[in-house]
Design a protein around this motif. Structure first.
Motif, PDB file in Angstrom:
ATOM      1  N   PHE A 112       0.834  -1.205   0.000  1.00  0.00           N
ATOM      2  CA  PHE A 112       0.000   0.000   0.000  1.00  0.00           C
ATOM      3  C   PHE A 112       0.873   1.260   0.000  1.00  0.00           C
ATOM      4  O   PHE A 112       0.538   2.256  -0.639  1.00  0.00           O
ATOM      5  CB  PHE A 112      -0.955   0.019   1.197  1.00  0.00           C
ATOM      6  N   GLU A 113       1.982   1.205   0.709  1.00  0.00           N
ATOM      7  CA  GLU A 113       2.926   2.334   0.681  1.00  0.00           C
ATOM      8  C   GLU A 113       3.464   2.530  -0.730  1.00  0.00           C
ATOM      9  O   GLU A 113       3.589   3.649  -1.218  1.00  0.00           O
ATOM     10  CB  GLU A 113       4.062   2.096   1.672  1.00  0.00           C
ATOM     11  N   ARG A 114       3.764   1.410  -1.369  1.00  0.00           N
ATOM     12  CA  ARG A 114       4.265   1.465  -2.745  1.00  0.00           C
ATOM     13  C   ARG A 114       3.183   2.040  -3.678  1.00  0.00           C
ATOM     14  O   ARG A 114       3.475   2.852  -4.554  1.00  0.00           O
ATOM     15  CB  ARG A 114       4.685   0.061  -3.190  1.00  0.00           C
ATOM     16  N   LEU A 115       1.929   1.632  -3.491  1.00  0.00           N
ATOM     17  CA  LEU A 115       0.834   2.163  -4.296  1.00  0.00           C
ATOM     18  C   LEU A 115       0.671   3.667  -4.081  1.00  0.00           C
ATOM     19  O   LEU A 115       0.453   4.424  -5.041  1.00  0.00           O
ATOM     20  CB  LEU A 115      -0.473   1.447  -3.972  1.00  0.00           C
ATOM     21  N   ASP A 116       0.771   4.113  -2.843  1.00  0.00           N
ATOM     22  CA  ASP A 116       0.681   5.549  -2.549  1.00  0.00           C
ATOM     23  C   ASP A 116       1.775   6.311  -3.278  1.00  0.00           C
ATOM     24  O   ASP A 116       1.537   7.375  -3.867  1.00  0.00           O
ATOM     25  CB  ASP A 116       0.788   5.801  -1.042  1.00  0.00           C
ATOM     26  N   TYR A 117       2.976   5.765  -3.234  1.00  0.00           N
ATOM     27  CA  TYR A 117       4.106   6.398  -3.906  1.00  0.00           C
ATOM     28  C   TYR A 117       3.867   6.460  -5.419  1.00  0.00           C
ATOM     29  O   TYR A 117       4.053   7.508  -6.044  1.00  0.00           O
ATOM     30  CB  TYR A 117       5.409   5.639  -3.596  1.00  0.00           C
ATOM     31  N   GLU A 138       1.036   6.337  -7.045  1.00  0.00           N
ATOM     32  CA  GLU A 138      -0.041   7.282  -7.335  1.00  0.00           C
ATOM     33  C   GLU A 138       0.469   8.712  -7.348  1.00  0.00           C
ATOM     34  O   GLU A 138       0.117   9.501  -8.228  1.00  0.00           O
ATOM     35  CB  GLU A 138      -1.163   7.163  -6.292  1.00  0.00           C
ATOM     36  N   SER A 139       1.290   9.058  -6.391  1.00  0.00           N
ATOM     37  CA  SER A 139       1.805  10.430  -6.343  1.00  0.00           C
ATOM     38  C   SER A 139       2.707  10.722  -7.537  1.00  0.00           C
ATOM     39  O   SER A 139       2.676  11.827  -8.090  1.00  0.00           O
ATOM     40  CB  SER A 139       2.533  10.702  -5.022  1.00  0.00           C
ATOM     41  N   ARG A 160       0.369  11.172 -10.569  1.00  0.00           N
ATOM     42  CA  ARG A 160      -0.321  12.464 -10.486  1.00  0.00           C
ATOM     43  C   ARG A 160       0.622  13.607 -10.864  1.00  0.00           C
ATOM     44  O   ARG A 160       0.227  14.556 -11.544  1.00  0.00           O
ATOM     45  CB  ARG A 160      -0.895  12.683  -9.094  1.00  0.00           C
TER      46      ARG A 160
END
Length: 171
Positions: free
Chosen positions: A7-12, A14-15, A18
């Motif tokens: 999930f941390e990797r997904l957040d990264y 995504e940013s 974006r």
């Protein structure tokens, strides 16, 4: 409860995406502005040469086809190649200055004040406004009044026009 590493990797990720998307939107806006300027220049040259379609300038026929229409940004703001030119009317000072400089840089000859006003989209009754703007540009050394009511670009001025850079005196 802790957040698993994926999930941390997904957040990264995504940013990052974006950020890339924001950069692409900014680049698209710059390209749309450049396209609008090229369209204005083409229409101006076509009106000066008497060619209604803009396909032949100075006797040379261009064989480059128009690129396909690309939809603008989601905001719906931006010029489209197929839209008609706005009706003549009072122009903003900066817009008029830029159009005058682009027109004269592409003309490679002196033009009459009345023709300049018409070509940049200024209302015919505002010829004195156009003359005043041209006189101001002449004082700045960007254009020269070669004879009464006839103006041409100065030799050093074209490097300031058309590259998306600032036109001196407009900020």
């Amino acid at each position: 409860m802790t957040i698993p590493p994926w999930f941390e990797r997904l957040d990264y990720e995504e940013s990052v995406v974006r950020g890339e998307l924001a950069a692409l939107r900014e680049k698209a806006a710059v390209l749309e502005e450049r396209l609008a300027r090229l369209t204005i220049t083409r229409e101006t040259l076509a009106s000066l040469t008497g060619d209604g379609c803009g396909g032949a300038v100075g006797g040379a026929v261009h064989s480059v086809p128009d690129p396909p229409m690309v939809p603008g940004p989601a905001s719906g703001v931006g010029p489209a190649g197929g839209e008609p030119a706005p009706p003549p009317g009072p122009l903003d000072l900066e817009v008029a200055r830029e159009r005058i400089l682009v027109l004269l840089a592409g003309a490679h000859q002196a033009l009459k004040v009345q023709d300049i006003g018409e070509a940049i989209g200024e209302h015919p009754e505002r010829v004195e406004t156009t003359r005043s703007r041209l006189k101001k540009l002449a004082k700045e050394g960007l254009v020269a009044e070669v004879s009464p009511a006839w103006f041409a670009i100065t030799p050093a001025a074209p490097e300031h026009v058309g590259d998306g850079g600032e036109v001196p005196g407009t900020t």
